[in-house]
Every structure is written in C-alpha cells, then in structure tokens.
Design an enzyme around this catalytic site. Sequence first.
Site, PDB file in Angstrom:
ATOM      1  N   ASP A 177       0.823  -1.212   0.000  1.00  0.00           N
ATOM      2  CA  ASP A 177       0.000   0.000   0.000  1.00  0.00           C
ATOM      3  C   ASP A 177       0.856   1.260   0.000  1.00  0.00           C
ATOM      4  O   ASP A 177       2.042   1.227   0.308  1.00  0.00           O
ATOM      5  CB  ASP A 177      -0.883   0.026   1.250  1.00  0.00           C
ATOM      6  CG  ASP A 177      -2.107  -0.867   1.100  1.00  0.00           C
ATOM      7  OD1 ASP A 177      -2.409  -1.261  -0.040  1.00  0.00           O
ATOM      8  OD2 ASP A 177      -2.734  -1.160   2.135  1.00  0.00           O
TER       9      ASP A 177
ATOM     10  N   LYS B 291      -3.161   4.202  -4.914  1.00  0.00           N
ATOM     11  CA  LYS B 291      -3.384   5.164  -5.993  1.00  0.00           C
ATOM     12  C   LYS B 291      -2.089   5.396  -6.759  1.00  0.00           C
ATOM     13  O   LYS B 291      -1.020   5.419  -6.188  1.00  0.00           O
ATOM     14  CB  LYS B 291      -3.826   6.508  -5.403  1.00  0.00           C
ATOM     15  CG  LYS B 291      -5.189   6.496  -4.778  1.00  0.00           C
ATOM     16  CD  LYS B 291      -5.603   7.924  -4.472  1.00  0.00           C
ATOM     17  CE  LYS B 291      -7.028   8.011  -3.971  1.00  0.00           C
ATOM     18  NZ  LYS B 291      -7.216   7.527  -2.624  1.00  0.00           N
TER      19      LYS B 291
ATOM     20  N   MET C  17      -7.866   9.004   9.736  1.00  0.00           N
ATOM     21  CA  MET C  17      -8.500   9.523   8.512  1.00  0.00           C
ATOM     22  C   MET C  17      -9.456  10.675   8.823  1.00  0.00           C
ATOM     23  O   MET C  17     -10.576  10.730   8.312  1.00  0.00           O
ATOM     24  CB  MET C  17      -9.270   8.390   7.803  1.00  0.00           C
ATOM     25  CG  MET C  17      -8.346   7.294   7.298  1.00  0.00           C
ATOM     26  SD  MET C  17      -9.194   5.896   6.585  1.00  0.00           S
ATOM     27  CE  MET C  17      -9.485   4.878   8.011  1.00  0.00           C
TER      28      MET C  17
HETATM   29  N1  SAH Z   1      -3.881   0.076   9.151  1.00  0.00           N
HETATM   30  C1  SAH Z   1      -3.381   1.400   9.433  1.00  0.00           C
HETATM   31  C2  SAH Z   1      -4.436   2.448   9.216  1.00  0.00           C
HETATM   32  C3  SAH Z   1      -4.803   2.615   7.762  1.00  0.00           C
HETATM   33  S1  SAH Z   1      -6.008   3.863   7.513  1.00  0.00           S
HETATM   34  C4  SAH Z   1      -2.840   1.432  10.854  1.00  0.00           C
HETATM   35  O1  SAH Z   1      -3.061   0.488  11.613  1.00  0.00           O
HETATM   36  O2  SAH Z   1      -2.150   2.375  11.208  1.00  0.00           O
HETATM   37  C5  SAH Z   1      -5.018   5.246   7.100  1.00  0.00           C
HETATM   38  C6  SAH Z   1      -4.937   6.203   8.259  1.00  0.00           C
HETATM   39  O3  SAH Z   1      -4.003   5.730   9.209  1.00  0.00           O
HETATM   40  C7  SAH Z   1      -4.438   7.579   7.897  1.00  0.00           C
HETATM   41  O4  SAH Z   1      -5.472   8.383   7.381  1.00  0.00           O
HETATM   42  C8  SAH Z   1      -3.984   8.082   9.248  1.00  0.00           C
HETATM   43  O5  SAH Z   1      -5.078   8.451  10.052  1.00  0.00           O
HETATM   44  C9  SAH Z   1      -3.384   6.814   9.835  1.00  0.00           C
HETATM   45  N2  SAH Z   1      -1.927   6.725   9.588  1.00  0.00           N
HETATM   46  C10 SAH Z   1      -1.285   5.752   8.947  1.00  0.00           C
HETATM   47  N3  SAH Z   1       0.044   5.973   8.946  1.00  0.00           N
HETATM   48  C11 SAH Z   1       0.237   7.125   9.629  1.00  0.00           C
HETATM   49  C12 SAH Z   1       1.385   7.897  10.000  1.00  0.00           C
HETATM   50  N4  SAH Z   1       2.621   7.522   9.664  1.00  0.00           N
HETATM   51  N5  SAH Z   1       1.186   9.020  10.705  1.00  0.00           N
HETATM   52  C13 SAH Z   1      -0.040   9.422  11.077  1.00  0.00           C
HETATM   53  N6  SAH Z   1      -1.151   8.738  10.751  1.00  0.00           N
HETATM   54  C14 SAH Z   1      -1.022   7.607  10.042  1.00  0.00           C
END
Ligand code: SAH
Length: 279
Positions: A46, A68, A183
Amino acid sequence: MDKLPFAMPDFAPGWVWLVGAGPGDPGLLSLLALHALRAADVVVYDALVDKRILELARRGAVLEYAGKRGGKPSASQPDISRRLVQHAKAGLRVLRLKGGDPFVFGRGGEEALALVAEGVPFRIVPGITAGIGGLGYAGIPVTHRDTNHAVTFVTGHGIAGEVPDGLDWPALARGAPVLVFYMAIKHLETISRRLIAAGRPADDPVAIVSRAATDDQRVLETTLGACAAEAARHAIEPPAVVAIGAVVRLRAGLDWIGALAGRVLDADPLGAHGRRDTG
Ligand code: SAH
C-alpha cells in the site's frame, strides 16, 4: 536473517501473509514481517509503506503497488483481493503488506475473508498501528493511569468518504476519555463540531500527528474548538492521527524526539504530581 534462538514459521508457496508494516519507521517492523519480506515471491503493498521497507524484499521478488497511482483511482478492494487469490493459486508466496496493522482500519479482514472464500491459506502478522505507535513517536501514551482507563479508536472517514453514519456522538463525547481518530483531517471541522455539540469541552486538548514515525513527522498541539482552523492554518496533511483528551498534556513530559533536539521535559506534565482531582 541472522540466526534467531527460535524457529520462524515456513512461508509456504500458495500462502498469503497479511502483514502490518507499522506506521513509518522501518525499524518498527516485526521479525515476522522481515522474515516474510525475505521469503515472498510477490509483495502487494500500500501507499503508506515506506520505500525502505520494500528494499528489504528478497532480490527477484515482484513488487506490486495496490494504492493510488499518478492520479488514477486506487485499485478497488475486490480487485486487490482477486489479485491475492490469483497469485496464491499460481503457487506464489504472497506478501500483502499494509501500513500500520492490517486489522485496524486496514481492510485486512475483508481481504482475509476473500481468501477464506477461495480456500487460500493465510497468516496474519499484526503491525504497530498509527493510533498507538504513531502517538508514541509524538510522546503521547494512549493510556495513563491518572488520565484515562479506556481509549477509543474511530475512523473519520466512512465508506463513501463522509464522516461515518452511525457514530454515537454523545457517547463518544462523554463516555470516551481519550479518542484517537484515523482519517480525520478532511472532516476535522465536522468531527470537532459534533463532539462539542454533544458535550465535549471545547478546551479539551488535541494533538494532530502527521506522518508519524517518519522524518517528516509534525505534531500540532491545539484544542478541540480550535483544531480544524489550526490544522488548516498549519497546512497539516494526511496521513495524520488526531488524539483528543487529557493524555495529550503528557507530551510536555514525554516528547522524547523533542528532547533529542533540546526540549526540556517536564517531569510533572499534569501538575500536582499528575493528579487532577487533588486540590
Ligand atoms: N492500518 C493502518 C491504518 C490505515 S487507515 C494502521 O493500523 O495504522 C489510514 C490512516 O491511518 C491515515 O489516514 C492516518 O489516520 C493513519 N496513519 C497511517 N500511517 C500514519 C502515520 N505515519 N502518521 C499518522 N497517521 C497515520
């Protein structure tokens, strides 16, 4: 991999491993994730996966992007699931690599169920989720005895891209001492307005942690009432997690990355030795 004092499970051909890569810093990968990278024939990854993590893949492994690309819409979820099934049925070792944890707002459950439906064997390798590990990189614990005995993870983005229906705002506002939104940047204005309307104080502390655990990490400390305007003013960009509640104040004592740059940490960030209820 260097010799380990325990055996790693065999990554057999025809299997799919759904693996979390953590929030950013490649050092946060698990040993199982590294093992899978070294063994996989194809890695379906991803957008949020750090490029340096992909460099750990076995030489000759095929790297397939599932997010994307160049303005094209992202591959649809059924497409991704279908691809995983096809690769597995072709006898490949398939590594499905996701940011954070695959089972936290990561659609890992959907993909795994598609594998079950097709009889494809799989393993789940959890990762460090942004809402816990990313906040840790900002010096914010998600629980702390003096502030909260519960933490609630919420997505600010429904299936159609809107603030999700069916959230019980009064319950979140009043019953969840610490809220961690994923998000949520796009809808921060709506989210903060609904929480305040449902009884959450406008001066509740908020931290927005953008690109947590990367070299571009930014942390904005603000309040619930001001967070949407402040995020816009500081041009905070996703990916970001938004923490709401008293734990945010602990950052004054626990901002270990700030301390590396000279910030002086406060050993009593909550005041009165951490107790808010002693006069
Ligand atoms: N599975 C992922 C979440 C995916 S949804 C997890 O467990 O972290 C995508 C969201 O995850 C983003 O919109 C943001 O809210 C958060 N996110 C993922 N990586 C991030 C990062 N490095 N810093 C801050 N937020 C992050």
